[in-house]
Motif scaffolding. Structure first.
Motif, PDB file in Angstrom:
ATOM      1  N   MET A   1      -0.788 -22.425 -39.629  1.00 47.20           N
ATOM      2  CA  MET A   1      -0.019 -23.559 -38.682  1.00 47.20           C
ATOM      3  C   MET A   1      -0.414 -25.015 -38.111  1.00 47.20           C
ATOM      4  N   THR A   2      -1.308 -24.543 -36.961  1.00 47.27           N
ATOM      5  CA  THR A   2      -1.816 -25.183 -35.940  1.00 47.27           C
ATOM      6  C   THR A   2      -2.251 -26.855 -36.741  1.00 47.27           C
ATOM      7  N   TRP A   3      -3.867 -25.981 -37.744  1.00 54.73           N
ATOM      8  CA  TRP A   3      -4.837 -26.656 -38.427  1.00 54.73           C
ATOM      9  C   TRP A   3      -3.501 -27.701 -39.403  1.00 54.73           C
ATOM     10  N   TYR A   4      -2.418 -27.035 -40.046  1.00 60.26           N
ATOM     11  CA  TYR A   4      -1.770 -27.672 -41.543  1.00 60.26           C
ATOM     12  C   TYR A   4      -1.626 -28.955 -40.466  1.00 60.26           C
ATOM     13  N   THR A   5      -0.717 -28.873 -39.450  1.00 61.03           N
ATOM     14  CA  THR A   5      -0.408 -29.577 -38.779  1.00 61.03           C
ATOM     15  C   THR A   5      -1.026 -31.664 -38.149  1.00 61.03           C
ATOM     16  N   ALA A   6      -2.813 -30.631 -37.950  1.00 58.07           N
ATOM     17  CA  ALA A   6      -3.167 -31.692 -37.697  1.00 58.07           C
ATOM     18  C   ALA A   6      -3.640 -32.693 -38.782  1.00 58.07           C
ATOM     19  N   VAL A   7      -3.944 -31.788 -39.538  1.00 58.46           N
ATOM     20  CA  VAL A   7      -4.363 -32.362 -40.933  1.00 58.46           C
ATOM     21  C   VAL A   7      -2.719 -33.715 -41.621  1.00 58.46           C
ATOM     22  N   SER A   8      -1.946 -33.327 -41.887  1.00 57.68           N
ATOM     23  CA  SER A   8      -0.944 -33.510 -41.845  1.00 57.68           C
ATOM     24  C   SER A   8      -0.747 -34.698 -41.589  1.00 57.68           C
ATOM     25  N   CYS A   9      -1.479 -35.358 -40.152  1.00 57.26           N
ATOM     26  CA  CYS A   9      -0.936 -36.965 -39.177  1.00 57.26           C
ATOM     27  C   CYS A   9      -1.017 -37.697 -39.563  1.00 57.26           C
ATOM     28  N   PRO A  10      -2.450 -37.421 -40.032  1.00 52.27           N
ATOM     29  CA  PRO A  10      -3.511 -38.867 -40.430  1.00 52.27           C
ATOM     30  C   PRO A  10      -3.185 -39.106 -41.802  1.00 52.27           C
ATOM     31  N   THR A  11      -2.941 -37.953 -42.419  1.00 54.97           N
ATOM     32  CA  THR A  11      -2.226 -37.728 -43.802  1.00 54.97           C
ATOM     33  C   THR A  11      -1.146 -38.697 -44.265  1.00 54.97           C
ATOM     34  N   VAL A  12      -0.261 -38.376 -43.320  1.00 56.30           N
ATOM     35  CA  VAL A  12       1.161 -39.307 -43.148  1.00 56.30           C
ATOM     36  C   VAL A  12       0.502 -40.660 -43.413  1.00 56.30           C
ATOM     37  N   LEU A  13       0.359 -41.195 -42.091  1.00 56.55           N
ATOM     38  CA  LEU A  13      -0.188 -42.154 -41.501  1.00 56.55           C
ATOM     39  C   LEU A  13      -0.418 -43.146 -42.948  1.00 56.55           C
ATOM     40  N   ILE A  14      -1.712 -42.443 -43.465  1.00 62.77           N
ATOM     41  CA  ILE A  14      -2.510 -43.235 -44.560  1.00 62.77           C
ATOM     42  C   ILE A  14      -1.175 -43.706 -46.302  1.00 62.77           C
ATOM     43  N   PHE A  15      -0.973 -42.577 -46.487  1.00 57.33           N
ATOM     44  CA  PHE A  15      -0.562 -41.795 -47.865  1.00 57.33           C
ATOM     45  C   PHE A  15       0.829 -42.907 -47.056  1.00 57.33           C
ATOM     46  N   ASN A  16       2.108 -42.980 -46.511  1.00 57.45           N
ATOM     47  CA  ASN A  16       2.774 -44.229 -45.853  1.00 57.45           C
ATOM     48  C   ASN A  16       2.679 -45.574 -45.984  1.00 57.45           C
ATOM     49  N   GLY A  17       1.801 -46.032 -45.536  1.00 56.34           N
ATOM     50  CA  GLY A  17       0.543 -46.739 -44.575  1.00 56.34           C
ATOM     51  C   GLY A  17       0.864 -47.919 -45.524  1.00 56.34           C
ATOM     52  N   ILE A  18      -0.105 -47.119 -47.004  1.00 57.46           N
ATOM     53  CA  ILE A  18      -0.456 -47.573 -48.256  1.00 57.46           C
ATOM     54  C   ILE A  18       0.640 -48.434 -49.247  1.00 57.46           C
ATOM     55  N   ILE A  19       1.743 -47.374 -49.150  1.00 54.15           N
ATOM     56  CA  ILE A  19       3.535 -47.858 -49.505  1.00 54.15           C
ATOM     57  C   ILE A  19       3.683 -48.881 -48.834  1.00 54.15           C
ATOM     58  N   ILE A  20       3.847 -48.942 -47.684  1.00 50.91           N
ATOM     59  CA  ILE A  20       4.527 -49.941 -46.424  1.00 50.91           C
ATOM     60  C   ILE A  20       3.763 -51.528 -47.027  1.00 50.91           C
ATOM     61  N   ALA A  21       2.359 -50.649 -46.958  1.00 54.63           N
ATOM     62  CA  ALA A  21       1.053 -52.629 -46.844  1.00 54.63           C
ATOM     63  C   ALA A  21       2.110 -52.681 -48.591  1.00 54.63           C
ATOM     64  N   ALA A  22       1.727 -52.390 -49.509  1.00 56.25           N
ATOM     65  CA  ALA A  22       2.143 -52.774 -51.232  1.00 56.25           C
ATOM     66  C   ALA A  22       3.010 -53.146 -50.670  1.00 56.25           C
ATOM     67  N   ILE A  23       3.781 -53.090 -50.938  1.00 54.84           N
ATOM     68  CA  ILE A  23       5.609 -53.644 -50.511  1.00 54.84           C
ATOM     69  C   ILE A  23       5.200 -54.812 -49.611  1.00 54.84           C
ATOM     70  N   ALA A  24       5.345 -55.126 -48.722  1.00 60.81           N
ATOM     71  CA  ALA A  24       4.746 -56.044 -47.596  1.00 60.81           C
ATOM     72  C   ALA A  24       3.867 -57.160 -47.927  1.00 60.81           C
ATOM     73  N   SER A  25       3.271 -57.009 -48.975  1.00 59.92           N
ATOM     74  CA  SER A  25       1.941 -57.474 -49.431  1.00 59.92           C
ATOM     75  C   SER A  25       2.409 -58.636 -50.491  1.00 59.92           C
TER      76      SER A  25
END
Length: 291
Positions: A1-25
């Motif tokens: 569980m500990t390392w799952y949250t550690a991996v989830s953090c950058p994954t969530v930032l990257i995936f959602n950041g791509i969606i935000i950048a795509a719509i905003a651009s």
């Protein structure tokens, strides 16, 4: 569980950041409907900056203080009680938007604007914070300072905590499911009433109508995906913690399942948006030089 949250953090930032950048651009992607998609993605980014790293540190330090008592409030409790509720109401706004479009199409075409979408989004954030922050602050203040952990005491505000749980967590889940069920019924009835277009409607008019139908299908598809994801990922957590409150229930397997489901929701959501929304997918592919 500990390392799952550690991996989830950058994954969530990257995936959602791509969606935000795509719509905003792209200006043509910055529509009122897509503002609700941006709201969901932005809420997930906030979770990746607060509750997900907070849970990682909390698990890593065996439920002890992360850095200091304030960090427990900001990272753990704010994410669990405020951002989680904001995320649920972000999905409610998306469902209501589609319900409005199907039930009152003329009003929707006249009044759907980016400004109205932004006002609805800001209002939902304000209302959730107004309901949740008093519970979080008082719960942390009542926690015993002698216990060196991220403790949370609601013993002095159980009626308010119950009302908060119903309004911020149970009601949105039920609302989203009911609204989408109603939308499905409306779509089925519309398809039955649909007449074959006359031959004279071919040409540019037919192309325009086909494009509009494709956009509507894309919006209905993304709503379907996100509704299923919300129900599948968050229902186990709701059931589990309700059983804990009522009967001091504990089951390691159930606890792990609801834990993984909650955090999987944050990075699965942008993937489903990418798969469901043709215009967003095309823009993401252009940004990533996929074609």
């Amino acid at each position: 569980m500990t390392w799952y949250t550690a991996v989830s953090c950058p994954t969530v930032l990257i995936f959602n950041g791509i969606i935000i950048a795509a719509i905003a651009s792209r200006r043509e992607l910055r529509t009122g409907f897509n503002f609700y998609i941006l709201n969901i993605a932005f809420t997930d980014v906030c979770a990746a900056l607060t509750s997900i790293p907070g849970q990682f540190l909390n698990q890593y330090r065996d439920h002890g203080y992360l850095l200091n008592p304030l960090s427990c409030t900001v990272l753990i409790m704010y994410g669990a009680y405020v951002l989680a509720a904001v995320s649920r109401y972000a999905h409610v706004l998306l469902a209501v938007n589609r319900l409005w479009a199907l039930t009152f199409p003329l009003s929707y075409r006249q009044r759907r604007t980016r400004r109205s979408a932004l006002l609805f989004i800001l209002a939902s954030w304000f209302l959730v914070h107004a309901l949740s922050l008093p519970l979080v602050v008082r719960g942390r203040m009542n926690a015993s300072p002698a216990v060196q952990s991220c403790d949370f005491d609601i013993s002095h505000q159980r009626p308010y905590a119950f009302a908060h749980d119903m309004i911020c967590f149970c009601v949105p889940l039920v609302l989203v499911a009911l609204i989408y069920g109603f939308i499905v019924v409306k779509l089925i009835l519309r398809m039955r009433r649909k007449h074959v277009s006359p031959a004279g409607s071919k040409g540019s008019t037919a192309v325009v109508e086909a494009a509009k139908c494709a956009r509507r299908r894309s919006k209905e598809r993304v709503l379907l995906y996100l509704v299923i994801l919300l129900v599948v990922c968050w229902t186990p957590a709701k059931v589990y913690w309700l059983m804990v409150e009522l009967d001091h229930y504990w089951n390691t397997t159930f606890f792990v399942v609801q834990f993984f489901g909650q955090y999987a929701h944050h990075w699965l959501s942008p993937i489903l948006c990418y798969l469901a929304m043709d215009d967003v997918r095309n823009r993401v592919n252009q940004m990533l030089k996929c074609r």
